[in-house]
Write an enzyme that holds these catalytic residues in place. Structure first.
Site, PDB file in Angstrom:
ATOM      1  N   VAL A  85       0.855  -1.183   0.000  1.00 17.06           N
ATOM      2  CA  VAL A  85       0.000   0.000   0.000  1.00 17.06           C
ATOM      3  C   VAL A  85       0.891   1.232   0.000  1.00 17.06           C
ATOM      4  CG1 VAL A  85      -1.742   1.309   1.271  1.00 17.06           C
ATOM      5  CG2 VAL A  85      -1.902  -1.177   1.173  1.00 17.06           C
ATOM      6  N   GLY A 130       4.512   4.080   2.973  1.00 16.58           N
ATOM      7  CA  GLY A 130       4.081   2.844   2.332  1.00 16.58           C
ATOM      8  C   GLY A 130       4.172   1.706   3.322  1.00 16.58           C
ATOM      9  N   LYS A 131       3.614   0.582   2.992  1.00 12.43           N
ATOM     10  CA  LYS A 131       3.735  -0.611   3.853  1.00 12.43           C
ATOM     11  C   LYS A 131       3.352  -1.825   3.032  1.00 12.43           C
ATOM     12  CE  LYS A 131       4.782  -1.726   8.109  1.00 12.43           C
ATOM     13  NZ  LYS A 131       5.762  -1.063   8.990  1.00 12.43           N
ATOM     14  N   GLY A 132       3.903  -2.977   3.397  1.00 10.31           N
ATOM     15  CA  GLY A 132       3.560  -4.194   2.669  1.00 10.31           C
ATOM     16  C   GLY A 132       3.359  -5.350   3.613  1.00 10.31           C
ATOM     17  N   ASP A 171      10.099  -5.576   8.654  1.00  4.35           N
ATOM     18  CA  ASP A 171       9.074  -5.351   9.683  1.00  4.35           C
ATOM     19  C   ASP A 171       8.901  -6.688  10.412  1.00  4.35           C
ATOM     20  OD1 ASP A 171       7.069  -3.348  10.746  1.00  4.35           O
ATOM     21  OD2 ASP A 171       5.699  -4.974  10.256  1.00  4.35           O
TER      22      ASP A 171
END
Ligand code: NAD
Length: 459
Positions: A85, A130-132, A171
């Site tokens: 995202v 952002g992040k995944g 993460d």
């Protein structure tokens, strides 16, 4: 100026309902994304941010969902779901970690990406949010299976990321080895003369392949920098401070070790394998070694405790229940596990003066409401855990200039960013008479608002 603070959303409605209505967003009060956006929008209201910026920030720019097959060692194929995202890139390339966890959901990744936008702005690094996430349990996979999952995921999103577009990082459930596989895969896809520069697409790499010194400890260290800046002014010097840690992984163990180096004492700790207490202090360095060997804090031997005699081989400190862990009296409580763990149910158990959020969004709005009512000061996640992305930025700069920094420079620059972010937050708290979380969002939004003001909206 009247006292402004963020209230938790009720069952019926969020505070920012007009923006939610305008965008046709749902009103589920248990949805992490909506909770975070609601809090951000309330801060935007206090700051009187232009309405169109609230609309822009209320939704991510891009939500990418992929499915990819991977052959497992038993010969079967698994179809795996992954997300990336991209919330906002007004300040620079999207930036944020990739999580491997069986419970990853789109809305959680959206929530974490919005927090990244706020975090990067607060510490003034030129990145967006952002992040995944990949929906797998990495603990169940063999190393070669994990490598195939990592390579296939990066291949699936390769067109959407890039060293100047979107830069993933570690993460929960991912580490420097996985970053090495991400980088190598992307470098092979990029090919040609772009190949070596393409390693900049990922941070948190092993030092030997361009990772920064100090990245592994950076998030815990940044938290300690913030705590060291704020707590002494509240009459709490670090020397002799009693603290507890929820989640003893990367963030929790480094925060614990570095607090201990400054004379503080960890008296309670909990992870997914259990909880321990020792009022004389649990040695964080030895506990971290134990976790590296065994995968959790369970079984830590009393001989390893700071004052343990070694005679009692029964257990590593006293084994306690979850409720006893939360109720252990401390000056500082550090949640460093997963989201939403401090709830309305357990918030009243917490016997601490200050909470420094190492994890992202560890406190539910209802939990937060109770903590504030109980007089607990909450140092918010976008401030406390921004050290990771800050040193990721240093890694990216080092890669771009092909000039590695020594550890002293990394530590010094990290401290400067964290101290300034802490001061920015405290200043906003005094100026707008609000809690620290609202203040951190205000300090972040102020910067984003100025950049949008200069750039305008294209065309
Ligand atoms: P990690 O996987 O290294 O550690 C997670 C810890 O949480 C482990 O000790 C695990 O046992 C514990 N845990 C998991 N479920 C639990 C449960 N139900 N009860 C108690 N403990 C539980 O992850 P990490 O990298 O340390 O990240 C922790 C948090 O910090 C996450 O919210 C992450 O998004 C955030 N964060 C991490 C970084 C980073 O650089 N690693 C940066 C910013 C924010």
């Amino acid at each position: 100026m009247s006292k402004a603070s963020i209230a938790a959303p009720s069952e019926q409605e969020f505070q920012s309902s007009s923006v939610f209505d305008e965008l046709g967003m749902e009103r589920d009060p248990n949805n992490l994304y909506l909770q975070i956006i609601d809090a951000v929008l309330q801060a935007a209201d206090i700051l009187e941010l232009p309405h169109h910026l609230k609309l822009i920030l209320a939704q991510p720019k891009n939500e990418i969902m992929v499915h990819f097959p991977v052959q497992m060692n038993d010969g079967n194929y698994r179809l795996i779901k992954g997300y990336r995202v991209q919330h906002n890139n007004v300040l620079g390339p999207y930036k944020g970690g990739i999580r491997f966890h069986q419970d990853v959901h789109l809305d959680d990744v959206k929530a974490l990406s919005a927090l990244m936008t706020m975090k990067c702005s607060l510490v003034r690094v030129p990145f967006g949010g952002g992040k995944g996430g990949v929906k797998i349990n990495p603990r169940e996979l063999a190393q070669d299976e994990l490598m195939r999952v990592s390579r296939r995921f990066i291949t699936a999103i390769a067109q959407q990321i890039g060293p100047d577009t979107d830069i993933p990082a570690p993460d929960v459930g991912t580490n420097s080895q996985i970053m090495a596989w991400f980088a190598d895969t992307y470098m092979n896809i990029a090919g040609g003369t772009a190949r070596h520069d393409a390693a900049r697409v990922v941070t948190g790499k092993p030092v030997e392949m361009g990772g920064s010194l100090g990245r592994e400890k950076a998030t815990g260290q940044g938290l300690v920098d913030v705590v060291a800046e704020i707590l002494p002014n509240m009459g709490m010097p670090l020397e002799g401070l009693k603290f507890s840690v929820l989640g003893f992984g990367n963030v929790g163990s480094w925060a614990g070790k570095l607090l201990q180096e400054r004379g503080a004492k960890m008296v309670a700790v909990m992870d997914h394998t259990g909880a321990l207490r020792n009022d004389e202090g649990i040695d964080c360095a030895l506990l971290a070694e134990h976790c590296a060997e065994t995968g959790g804090i369970a079984g830590f031997n009393r001989a390893h405790c700071a004052t343990g005699s070694g005679a009692n081989t029964n257990a590593g400190a006293e084994v306690i229940t979850e409720e006893e862990f939360y109720k252990t009296p401390v000056d500082l409580f550090v949640p460093a596990a997963l989201e939403q763990m401090i709830t309305a149910e357990n918030a009243d158990w917490i016997d601490a003066k200050v909470i420094a959020e190492g994890a992202n969004a560890p406190t539910t709005p209802m939990g937060e409401r109770r903590l504030l009512a109980n007089g607990v000061e909450i140092l918010p996640a976008i401030l406390c855990n921004a050290g990771g992305v800050t040193v990721s930025y240093f890694e990216w700069v080092q890669n771009k200039s092909a000039h590695p920094w020594d550890l002293e420079k990394v530590d010094e620059e990290l401290n400067r960013h964290m101290v300034l972010a802490a001061r920015r937050t405290q200043l906003a708290k005094h100026r707008y008479e609000c809690d620290l979380r609202t203040a951190a969002y205000i300090a972040a939004l102020e910067h984003i608002g100025k950049v949008y003001g200069h750039r305008g909206i294209f065309p």
